[in-house]
Every structure is written in C-alpha cells, then in structure tokens.
Design a protein around this motif. Sequence first.
Motif, PDB file in Angstrom:
ATOM      1  N   ASP A   1     -30.452  20.254  13.587  1.00 40.17           N
ATOM      2  CA  ASP A   1     -31.418  20.955  12.721  1.00 40.17           C
ATOM      3  C   ASP A   1     -32.146  21.987  13.571  1.00 40.17           C
ATOM      4  OD1 ASP A   1     -33.729  21.777  11.300  1.00 40.17           O
ATOM      5  OD2 ASP A   1     -33.899  19.840  10.286  1.00 40.17           O
ATOM      6  N   ARG A   2     -31.715  23.243  13.465  1.00 40.94           N
ATOM      7  CA  ARG A   2     -32.282  24.316  14.300  1.00 40.94           C
ATOM      8  C   ARG A   2     -33.771  24.494  14.110  1.00 40.94           C
ATOM      9  NH1 ARG A   2     -31.161  28.841  12.413  1.00 40.94           N
ATOM     10  NH2 ARG A   2     -30.244  28.053  10.515  1.00 40.94           N
ATOM     11  N   HIS A   3     -34.227  24.433  12.872  1.00 38.98           N
ATOM     12  CA  HIS A   3     -35.650  24.656  12.608  1.00 38.98           C
ATOM     13  C   HIS A   3     -36.505  23.548  13.221  1.00 38.98           C
ATOM     14  CE1 HIS A   3     -35.163  28.206  10.024  1.00 38.98           C
ATOM     15  NE2 HIS A   3     -34.030  27.630   9.647  1.00 38.98           N
ATOM     16  N   ALA A   4     -36.079  22.301  13.076  1.00 40.00           N
ATOM     17  CA  ALA A   4     -36.813  21.184  13.680  1.00 40.00           C
ATOM     18  C   ALA A   4     -36.768  21.277  15.204  1.00 40.00           C
ATOM     19  CB  ALA A   4     -36.246  19.851  13.199  1.00 40.00           C
ATOM     20  N   SER A   5     -35.591  21.612  15.747  1.00 40.35           N
ATOM     21  CA  SER A   5     -35.470  21.742  17.200  1.00 40.35           C
ATOM     22  C   SER A   5     -36.328  22.884  17.719  1.00 40.35           C
ATOM     23  CB  SER A   5     -34.007  21.975  17.585  1.00 40.35           C
ATOM     24  OG  SER A   5     -33.249  20.818  17.325  1.00 40.35           O
ATOM     25  N   ALA A   6     -36.366  23.990  16.996  1.00 41.94           N
ATOM     26  CA  ALA A   6     -37.191  25.131  17.408  1.00 41.94           C
ATOM     27  C   ALA A   6     -38.668  24.727  17.458  1.00 41.94           C
ATOM     28  CB  ALA A   6     -36.985  26.309  16.464  1.00 41.94           C
ATOM     29  N   ARG A   7     -39.117  23.986  16.449  1.00 39.15           N
ATOM     30  CA  ARG A   7     -40.516  23.514  16.452  1.00 39.15           C
ATOM     31  C   ARG A   7     -40.776  22.627  17.669  1.00 39.15           C
ATOM     32  NH1 ARG A   7     -39.392  23.385  11.060  1.00 39.15           N
ATOM     33  NH2 ARG A   7     -38.912  21.157  11.047  1.00 39.15           N
ATOM     34  N   TRP A   8     -39.813  21.761  17.994  1.00 36.22           N
ATOM     35  CA  TRP A   8     -39.963  20.885  19.153  1.00 36.22           C
ATOM     36  C   TRP A   8     -40.114  21.706  20.428  1.00 36.22           C
ATOM     37  CZ3 TRP A   8     -37.725  19.781  23.804  1.00 36.22           C
ATOM     38  CH2 TRP A   8     -38.087  18.569  24.406  1.00 36.22           C
ATOM     39  N   TYR A   9     -39.245  22.692  20.628  1.00 31.09           N
ATOM     40  CA  TYR A   9     -39.325  23.522  21.830  1.00 31.09           C
ATOM     41  C   TYR A   9     -40.621  24.333  21.868  1.00 31.09           C
ATOM     42  CZ  TYR A   9     -34.714  22.310  23.510  1.00 31.09           C
ATOM     43  OH  TYR A   9     -33.642  21.623  24.014  1.00 31.09           O
ATOM     44  N   GLU A  10     -41.105  24.751  20.710  1.00 30.92           N
ATOM     45  CA  GLU A  10     -42.405  25.432  20.659  1.00 30.92           C
ATOM     46  C   GLU A  10     -43.521  24.482  21.070  1.00 30.92           C
ATOM     47  OE1 GLU A  10     -42.670  28.753  17.245  1.00 30.92           O
ATOM     48  OE2 GLU A  10     -42.120  26.751  16.476  1.00 30.92           O
ATOM     49  N   ASP A  11     -43.555  23.307  20.429  1.00 29.93           N
ATOM     50  CA  ASP A  11     -44.641  22.356  20.647  1.00 29.93           C
ATOM     51  C   ASP A  11     -44.616  21.725  22.036  1.00 29.93           C
ATOM     52  OD1 ASP A  11     -45.390  22.867  18.029  1.00 29.93           O
ATOM     53  OD2 ASP A  11     -44.554  20.986  17.243  1.00 29.93           O
ATOM     54  N   MET A  12     -43.438  21.373  22.512  1.00 31.26           N
ATOM     55  CA  MET A  12     -43.329  20.657  23.782  1.00 31.26           C
ATOM     56  C   MET A  12     -43.333  21.563  25.003  1.00 31.26           C
ATOM     57  SD  MET A  12     -43.338  17.549  22.915  1.00 31.26           S
ATOM     58  CE  MET A  12     -43.929  17.547  21.238  1.00 31.26           C
ATOM     59  N   LEU A  13     -42.681  22.721  24.897  1.00 32.40           N
ATOM     60  CA  LEU A  13     -42.494  23.581  26.066  1.00 32.40           C
ATOM     61  C   LEU A  13     -43.123  24.963  25.944  1.00 32.40           C
ATOM     62  CD1 LEU A  13     -38.761  22.674  26.825  1.00 32.40           C
ATOM     63  CD2 LEU A  13     -40.832  21.663  27.799  1.00 32.40           C
ATOM     64  N   GLY A  14     -43.694  25.269  24.775  1.00 31.42           N
ATOM     65  CA  GLY A  14     -44.346  26.553  24.602  1.00 31.42           C
ATOM     66  C   GLY A  14     -43.407  27.727  24.412  1.00 31.42           C
ATOM     67  N   PHE A  15     -42.135  27.456  24.052  1.00 30.02           N
ATOM     68  CA  PHE A  15     -41.204  28.548  23.776  1.00 30.02           C
ATOM     69  C   PHE A  15     -41.620  29.222  22.478  1.00 30.02           C
ATOM     70  CE2 PHE A  15     -37.316  26.508  26.095  1.00 30.02           C
ATOM     71  CZ  PHE A  15     -38.035  26.488  27.273  1.00 30.02           C
ATOM     72  N   GLU A  16     -41.216  30.473  22.300  1.00 31.11           N
ATOM     73  CA  GLU A  16     -41.561  31.243  21.104  1.00 31.11           C
ATOM     74  C   GLU A  16     -40.301  31.599  20.327  1.00 31.11           C
ATOM     75  OE1 GLU A  16     -43.217  35.704  20.064  1.00 31.11           O
ATOM     76  OE2 GLU A  16     -43.803  34.784  21.960  1.00 31.11           O
ATOM     77  N   VAL A  17     -40.300  31.293  19.023  1.00 34.12           N
ATOM     78  CA  VAL A  17     -39.138  31.624  18.188  1.00 34.12           C
ATOM     79  C   VAL A  17     -39.005  33.133  18.106  1.00 34.12           C
ATOM     80  CG1 VAL A  17     -38.141  31.523  15.871  1.00 34.12           C
ATOM     81  CG2 VAL A  17     -39.240  29.499  16.833  1.00 34.12           C
ATOM     82  N   LEU A  18     -37.825  33.630  18.446  1.00 39.36           N
ATOM     83  CA  LEU A  18     -37.536  35.054  18.302  1.00 39.36           C
ATOM     84  C   LEU A  18     -37.003  35.343  16.904  1.00 39.36           C
ATOM     85  CD1 LEU A  18     -35.847  35.685  21.776  1.00 39.36           C
ATOM     86  CD2 LEU A  18     -38.158  36.344  21.049  1.00 39.36           C
ATOM     87  N   TYR A  19     -36.073  34.483  16.428  1.00 37.88           N
ATOM     88  CA  TYR A  19     -35.548  34.634  15.072  1.00 37.88           C
ATOM     89  C   TYR A  19     -34.706  33.423  14.690  1.00 37.88           C
ATOM     90  CZ  TYR A  19     -31.142  36.008  17.274  1.00 37.88           C
ATOM     91  OH  TYR A  19     -29.998  36.023  18.037  1.00 37.88           O
ATOM     92  N   HIS A  20     -34.525  33.262  13.387  1.00 38.91           N
ATOM     93  CA  HIS A  20     -33.584  32.305  12.815  1.00 38.91           C
ATOM     94  C   HIS A  20     -32.553  33.127  12.041  1.00 38.91           C
ATOM     95  CE1 HIS A  20     -35.919  28.693  13.706  1.00 38.91           C
ATOM     96  NE2 HIS A  20     -36.980  29.261  13.189  1.00 38.91           N
ATOM     97  N   ALA A  21     -31.290  33.024  12.392  1.00 37.28           N
ATOM     98  CA  ALA A  21     -30.207  33.687  11.662  1.00 37.28           C
ATOM     99  C   ALA A  21     -29.507  32.596  10.850  1.00 37.28           C
ATOM    100  CB  ALA A  21     -29.248  34.369  12.627  1.00 37.28           C
ATOM    101  N   ASP A  22     -30.081  32.284   9.703  1.00 38.81           N
ATOM    102  CA  ASP A  22     -29.605  31.155   8.907  1.00 38.81           C
ATOM    103  C   ASP A  22     -28.152  31.307   8.475  1.00 38.81           C
ATOM    104  OD1 ASP A  22     -32.024  29.808   9.189  1.00 38.81           O
ATOM    105  OD2 ASP A  22     -32.880  30.761   7.421  1.00 38.81           O
ATOM    106  N   ALA A  23     -27.732  32.516   8.133  1.00 40.91           N
ATOM    107  CA  ALA A  23     -26.344  32.722   7.692  1.00 40.91           C
ATOM    108  C   ALA A  23     -25.351  32.431   8.817  1.00 40.91           C
ATOM    109  CB  ALA A  23     -26.157  34.153   7.185  1.00 40.91           C
ATOM    110  N   ALA A  24     -25.784  32.611  10.062  1.00 37.25           N
ATOM    111  CA  ALA A  24     -24.916  32.365  11.214  1.00 37.25           C
ATOM    112  C   ALA A  24     -25.126  30.971  11.807  1.00 37.25           C
ATOM    113  CB  ALA A  24     -25.170  33.423  12.287  1.00 37.25           C
ATOM    114  N   GLY A  25     -26.133  30.220  11.320  1.00 41.04           N
ATOM    115  CA  GLY A  25     -26.410  28.899  11.882  1.00 41.04           C
ATOM    116  C   GLY A  25     -26.920  28.972  13.310  1.00 41.04           C
ATOM    117  N   TRP A  26     -27.761  29.966  13.580  1.00 38.26           N
ATOM    118  CA  TRP A  26     -28.194  30.257  14.953  1.00 38.26           C
ATOM    119  C   TRP A  26     -29.672  30.599  14.990  1.00 38.26           C
ATOM    120  CZ3 TRP A  26     -26.257  29.637  19.629  1.00 38.26           C
ATOM    121  CH2 TRP A  26     -26.749  30.386  20.698  1.00 38.26           C
ATOM    122  N   SER A  27     -30.365  30.143  16.012  1.00 34.90           N
ATOM    123  CA  SER A  27     -31.770  30.492  16.264  1.00 34.90           C
ATOM    124  C   SER A  27     -31.923  30.794  17.745  1.00 34.90           C
ATOM    125  CB  SER A  27     -32.700  29.329  15.905  1.00 34.90           C
ATOM    126  OG  SER A  27     -32.621  29.020  14.542  1.00 34.90           O
TER     127      SER A  27
END
Length: 126
Positions: free
Chosen positions: A18-44
């Motif tokens: 689950d890219r969206h859940a994983s992205a939130r985890w990396y934001e919350d735990m490590l302070g990474f910043e989401v650049l984009y979610h490309a949902d049609a490609a299954g990539w964040s």
Amino acid sequence: MPLVSLDQTITLALSVSDRHASARWYEDMLGFEVLYHADAAGWSELQTKTPGVVMGLGEHTKPAPGNCVPVFGIADLDGARATLEQAGVAFDGATDVVEGMVKTATFFDPDGNALMLAEDLTGGAA
C-alpha cells in the motif's frame, strides 16, 4: 572510464503493498516528503533527507520483503543499455516506458543483484 555516464540522482525502489500507507509511514517515522503519487502507474516517490536520493514505492499485491533496487538516473537510457549489453550485462526483459513520465530498464550485477536505469521523460530532472 565507465561505459555509461550516470547523472547525480539515485532512487531506492521498494516493493510495498500500500503505497499511500507506506508513504505516510516514511513521512511520520523518517521525515521524508511525498513528491508525488502516480496512481495509474502504481508508483510513489518521496524525497529523503539526502539531496539527489529519493525513495520510490512500487505497489505489488505480494511484495518481496527486504528488497531494494537502486535506480540510477541517466540521460540516454537506450544508448546506455546498448553499451552495457555489448559488454555482456544481462537485462530483465524489455525497457519499460510510461509515456510522459519515465523509461526504465532493470539489469543485473555479476551476483544477480537487480539495478535499474531510469530516464526522465517529463522534461525535468531525472
């Protein structure tokens, strides 16, 4: 002198369920910043704390735990691939193209570790 000329970007690509859940985890735990979610490609992609290094999250129904594929940015993927293939480097199938986004090709080191080249097709930096 190396056979191909990489640029100064590295994407650490991980397989996740689950890219969206994983992205939130990396934001919350490590302070990474989401650049984009490309949902049609299954990539964040997320910006790490290191300039030029991003975390890529590829969504898979059954991700392989513990995997990581370093993705190296390159200006001319087709030319680099041809050069590496002539030198005996094995690639994993055809080059993948997501029009207007990216062109990628997975290849292997002598121990079978997967690596990837990526050419930016957005007109921005790779």
